[in-house]
Design an enzyme around this catalytic site. Structure first.
Site, short mmCIF file in Angstrom:
data_model
loop_
_atom_site.label_atom_id
_atom_site.label_comp_id
_atom_site.label_asym_id
_atom_site.label_seq_id
_atom_site.Cartn_x
_atom_site.Cartn_y
_atom_site.Cartn_z
N ASP A 272 9.38 12.68 -0.69
CA ASP A 272 9.07 11.68 0.09
C ASP A 272 10.00 10.31 -0.25
OD1 ASP A 272 7.62 10.22 2.01
OD2 ASP A 272 6.03 9.45 0.66
N VAL B 128 -1.00 -1.25 -4.44
CA VAL B 128 -0.44 -1.39 -5.44
C VAL B 128 -0.40 -2.99 -5.92
CG1 VAL B 128 1.91 -1.58 -6.46
CG2 VAL B 128 1.37 0.24 -4.85
N LYS C 152 -0.71 0.78 -9.73
CA LYS C 152 -1.17 1.69 -8.55
C LYS C 152 -2.33 2.10 -8.60
CE LYS C 152 0.59 5.57 -6.05
NZ LYS C 152 1.78 6.52 -5.99
N GLY D 273 1.04 5.61 -0.66
CA GLY D 273 0.42 6.72 0.10
C GLY D 273 -0.82 7.13 -0.28
N PHE D 274 -1.06 6.69 -1.59
CA PHE D 274 -2.66 7.20 -1.83
C PHE D 274 -3.50 5.86 -2.23
CE2 PHE D 274 -0.27 11.01 -1.96
CZ PHE D 274 -1.19 11.97 -1.22
N GLN E 257 0.68 -1.16 0.07
CA GLN E 257 -0.05 0.00 0.14
C GLN E 257 1.01 1.14 0.01
OE1 GLN E 257 -1.88 -1.72 3.35
NE2 GLN E 257 -3.13 -2.55 2.19
#
Ligand SMILES: *[C@@H]1O[C@H](CO)[C@@H](O)[C@H](O)[C@H]1NC(C)=O
Ligand SMILES: *[C@@H]1O[C@H](CO)[C@@H](O)[C@H](O)[C@H]1NC(C)=O
Ligand SMILES: *[C@@H]1O[C@H](CO)[C@@H](O)[C@H](O)[C@H]1NC(C)=O
Ligand SMILES: *[C@@H]1O[C@H](CO)[C@@H](O)[C@H](O)[C@H]1NC(C)=O
Ligand SMILES: *[C@@H]1O[C@H](CO)[C@@H](O)[C@H](O)[C@H]1NC(C)=O
Ligand SMILES: *[C@@H]1O[C@H](CO)[C@@H](O)[C@H](O)[C@H]1NC(C)=O
Length: 844
Positions: A650, A539, A553, A535-536, A533
């Site tokens: 990030d 996957v 994703k 950030g948004f 998983q």
């Protein structure tokens, strides 16, 4: 005064007389001899020859390392005829043979070589004891050499195998026990028949097989990799078939032995800790055991029971098989039909026993297949060598024995002949027709979907609505053809070709995949295919019809921020092409679904290996160094060399993906920001990023710049070196995080202690120190002090670059209280620091 002088004289005398006892000579002539208390020492002081007692109160003439304190014997002359008494003599005997004579004067061992006129025996720095004529001009011409008569040890440059011209075979044989060098039960012996491979024998029974040499390594030793200075060689021509290893850097000491309990072991001497490190051994597991699963059986240590029959075969003796005795193997379900047969592709295989295989080095794989298909007795084929994309041809015409399957990256492809009917059920394993079938199935599925769509549309009452949807669909179709962008005017992606620079806008295509294709490829986004998983969203792993593995994703629908991040990521990454950035293959925008399709990375993310106790040893130092340098180059590209100035924002271990060769690729551009060329820093109210990687100024004040990426990079470097997470790092002192710990070690001059304890000691200390220093420079408190990525790349790549001393690292927030593992739907945690909302996005 006089006394001192006397004393000195005495000392010198003593030393001189001592010298005559331990002759520090490297050779003996016909008139000289060596007694129990004397030794020969090779010219470079590497090896020493003399009499020794291994602990069984018998005496042997042997060779050991001169500078290794714990006497490691690498060769024994009279291993099967020891002296019962220490007073033996080593000399050149009557016929020019070298002999070991016992106290009674009788010969207990002789080299038995041909007559010599004026022989001299010499111990070389390679550990080879040689006999040659004194006035021989060719220094390599030996009448006799100990390398031709190995005992249990293979030293560098010593050949294991056959001299086909003389029919002479060299192999290593174990000692009887650690205290008894006499001939033991185990030997490691090369079989040159068919496609040569080496067998480990217990007396007359083979117990392990190295597999044939595939151009890089033995097929059955996937972990065999040349490391700095240690190279493996295999020669196979009409004069000889032999295996040897060589050492480029004299400071590396390595030996391969077959030990008294029947294991092969490779040791490497660790100078700093004065120990022999066990670098490799075999047999390792049940699947290494010779013919564990019988004919056509495949051994896989990940399964229980380990044996399974390949497709189209069933256990021969079901009863024994169920009792987990797989040695009877498997038999065909359907007998072969010769010309009509097909081939089943098996991946990552240790090739079956090759002593009866047939090799043709000139054929391509395709020709190999044709040849095999034509000859009805051919049961399988494979590439002869796997380097350079595979070359040559091996075919088998007997039962396939002793196969095992390795994890991704080990072994090679093997094609096994099967009756056509066995492969006609749309086999998952590709063979030309199988995938055609798959395409057809997908074709039909898509057809049905289109039909359903048509029907649905008919029933849609609102005409306007209908028109809108229809328009959207046609646009997407046209788009694929016109190579234009749907939403983002200049998005440009290509999937097939390799490239390293940015693409020219004009010749681009945009693979816009539709939802159904991706759903099929990922097995309807099944849980088994879930990779993790981000950030948004989640996957998934998928496989396109063309056999290409992809990572999908899928942005979660209810994530309010999704669209912006999605656009951002697509816009950015589509235009970026760099070997250390993950490649975007396509995207999907359909109704409220947004998906990005990336190249699939075999080794997943860096954190899944680096912080995993079982796997972290896969990352040896050269690989770690390569990862550090790769990330640095990728980041440099983002910061400087691409068309824009991009701040990733990030960077963390879970956003670094590793391909099959463990090359790093930066991924997850969901939070990246594009800067104007001359913009230096920016401010944001929404601080996004991950604890442990955020620079102080960013976490505290929301200020971000290239230097905040540099900070994250520094953290990453220290994590790669230490194998520990900055976040969640515990050391004796609880307050200290990884940065503090590294800083403390560095200041105390103990930088090297930072290295991951799971790493073997084979690293370059200077490289390591450079990396630690770079890491610390990058995490300095003040952004101005931190180097830019171009300086970092320079410092990493040059041994001579001068580097400033790092100052105290900035490690803002201590441990974060809101740590939690998140799921797809609940992926964000917020907490407030200095009135700035910090959005936690640490899903994986
Ligand atoms: C070896 O044996 C001989 C004869 O038996 C004896 O004279 C000699 O002392 C022995 N040497 C040692 C070191 O035991
Ligand atoms: C040398 O020859 C003798 C007599 O033939 C034999 O007993 C001995 O084993 C041979 N030695 C070696 C090292 O081959
Ligand atoms: C050999 O290895 C040592 C330590 O690993 C290293 O310091 C030295 O530079 C190397 N020499 C060469 C010629 O590569
Ligand atoms: C032989 O090697 C194996 C594997 O490394 C090891 O477990 C075993 O103890 C060794 N035996 C001896 C006698 O050293
Ligand atoms: C082979 O035949 C056996 C029974 O004869 C059956 O159980 C097995 O599923 C078959 N295997 C394949 C791969 O068709
Ligand atoms: C088929 O293969 C076998 C074994 O490799 C070989 O002996 C035979 O000559 C081959 N037959 C033909 C027609 O090539």
């Amino acid at each position: 005064m006089r006394d001192t002088f006397k004393l000195r004289c005495f000392t010198i005398l003593c030393l001189t007389s001592f010298r005559t006892i331990a002759i520090s000579l490297d050779s003996l002539t016909a008139t000289q001899s060596l007694t129990n208390d004397q030794t020969l020492v090779s010219p470079g002081q590497v090896f020493e020859l003399g009499f020794f007692d291994p602990g069984n109160s018998r005496w042997y003439l042997g060779i050991w390392y001169k500078n290794i304190p714990d006497k490691t014997v690498v060769w024994v002359a009279n291993k099967d005829s020891p002296l019962s008494n220490s007073s033996g003599t080593f000399k050149i005997g009557d016929h020019g043979n070298i002999v070991v004579v016992d106290q009674a004067g009788s010969i207990s061992w002789s080299s038995n070589q041909t007559q010599a006129v004026n022989p001299v025996v010499q111990l070389l720095d390679s550990g080879n004891l040689v006999v040659r004529e004194t006035n021989e001009n060719d220094p390599e011409k030996y009448l006799w050499q100990s390398f031709d008569y190995p005992t249990d040890t293979l030293l560098a440059d010593m050949k294991l195998g056959w001299d086909l011209d003389t029919g002479f075979d060299r192999y290593i044989t174990s000692w009887k026990s650690t205290e008894d060098p006499s001939t033991g039960d185990y030997s490691f012996k090369l079989d040159f028949r068919g496609f040569a491979e080496i067998f480990l024998w217990n007396k007359q029974t083979p117990i392990y097989r190295s597999g044939p040499w595939n151009g890089i390594r033995f097929s059955g030793v996937p972990e065999m990799e040349p490391l700095n200075g240690l190279n493996f060689n295999f020669v196979m021509d009409q004069h000889e078939v032999s295996y040897s290893f060589s050492i480029a850097n004299a400071s590396l000491i390595s030996r391969l032995i077959v030990n008294a309990t029947g294991n092969l072991q490779r040791f490497i001497w660790i100078e700093s800790s004065q120990v022999w490190n066990l670098y490799w051994y075999a047999p390792k597991d049940q699947c290494d055991s010779y013919r564990e699963c019988g004919p056509y059986g495949i051994c896989d240590t990940d399964l229980s029971p380990v044996c399974s029959c390949m497709k189209g075969f069933a256990p021969k003796n079901l009863q024994a098989w169920n009792l987990r005795d797989g040695s009877d193997g498997c038999v065909r379900n359907t007998s072969l039909g010769c010309e009509s047969d097909k081939f089943l592709q098996l991946k990552n295989m240790k090739l079956p026993e090759t002593t009866t295989a047939f090799v043709d080095k000139t054929l391509s794989l395709k020709e190999c297949k044709e040849m095999c298909l034509k000859n009805c007795s051919c049961t399988a084929y494979a590439s002869y060598q796997i380097n350079n994309g595979g070359q040559g041809c091996v075919t088998w015409s007997s039962e396939l024995m002793d196969m095992r399957v390795y994890p991704e990256g080990g072994g090679q492809d093997l094609y096994v002949r099967l009756a056509a009917s066995e492969l006609d059920d749309g086999g998952s394993v590709s063979s030309g027709s199988g995938s055609d079938k798959l395409i057809m199935v997908i074709g039909i599925t898509v057809g049905i979907v289109v039909l359903l769509l048509g029907l649905t549309i008919c029933f849609v009452w609102k005409r306007n609505e209908l028109q809108r949807i229809w328009k959207g669909k046609t646009e997407q179709k046209g788009l694929r053809e016109r190579s234009q962008d749907l939403l983002l005017n200049e998005v440009v992606i290509s999937s097939k070709k390799e490239y390293s620079g940015e693409r020219n806008m004009d010749d681009l295509e945009l693979p816009l995949l539709d939802f159904d294709t991706i759903a099929t490829a990922t097995d309807n986004f099944s849980d088994e295919n879930k990779l993790g998983q981000g950030g948004f969203g989640c996957v998934y792993k998928g496989r396109l019809v063309e056999d290409q593995d992809i990572a999908v994703k899928r942005l979660s629908k209810n994530s309010g921020q999704g669209t912006e991040e999605f656009m951002n990521e697509v816009r950015l990454i589509a235009r970026l092409q760099h070997i250390n950035l993950v490649r975007l293959l396509g995207c999907c925008i359909e109704m409220d679904e947004k998906m990005l399709i990336y190249e699939y990375m075999e080794n997943k993310s860096l954190d899944s290996i680096l912080f995993n106790k079982e796997k972290c040893s896969l990352l040896n130092w050269p690989r770690r160094f390569n990862i550090i340098c790769g990330i640095a180059r990728g980041l440099l590209y983002l910061h400087q060399d691409s068309r824009f100035r991009i701040i990733h924002r990030d960077l963390k271990a879970s956003n670094i993906l590793l391909d099959a060769e463990m090359n790093p690729k930066i991924s997850d551009f969901g939070m990246a920001r594009i800067f104007g060329r001359d913009q230096v820093e920016a401010n944001t109210r929404r601080v996004v990023g991950t604890y442990g990687y955020m620079s102080p100024e960013y976490a505290m004040d929301g200020l971000f710049s290239v230097k905040s990426d540099v900070f994250s990079f520094g953290v990453l470097v220290l994590e790669v070196i230490s194998g520990k997470k900055n976040r969640g790092f515990y050391y004796a002192n609880n307050e200290l995080n990884l940065l503090g710990h590294a800083w403390k070690l560095w200041r105390g001059g103990n930088g090297l202690e930072l290295i991951d304890s799971s790493l073997d000691d084979l690293y370059s200390a200077s490289e390591l120190m450079r990396c630690i220093q770079v890491g610390l420079l990058c995490v300095q408190e003040r952004a101005e002090d931190r180097p830019t990525m171009s300086t970092v790349v320079l410092m990493l790549s040059s041994e001579t670059a001068t580097m400033p001393q790092p100052k105290q690292p900035g490690f803002c927030l201590g441990r974060n209280p809101a740590e939690s593992s998140s799921s797809c739907s609940k992926q964000e945690e917020s907490c407030t620091v200095n009135n700035v909302t910090v959005t936690m996005l640490d899903g994986r």
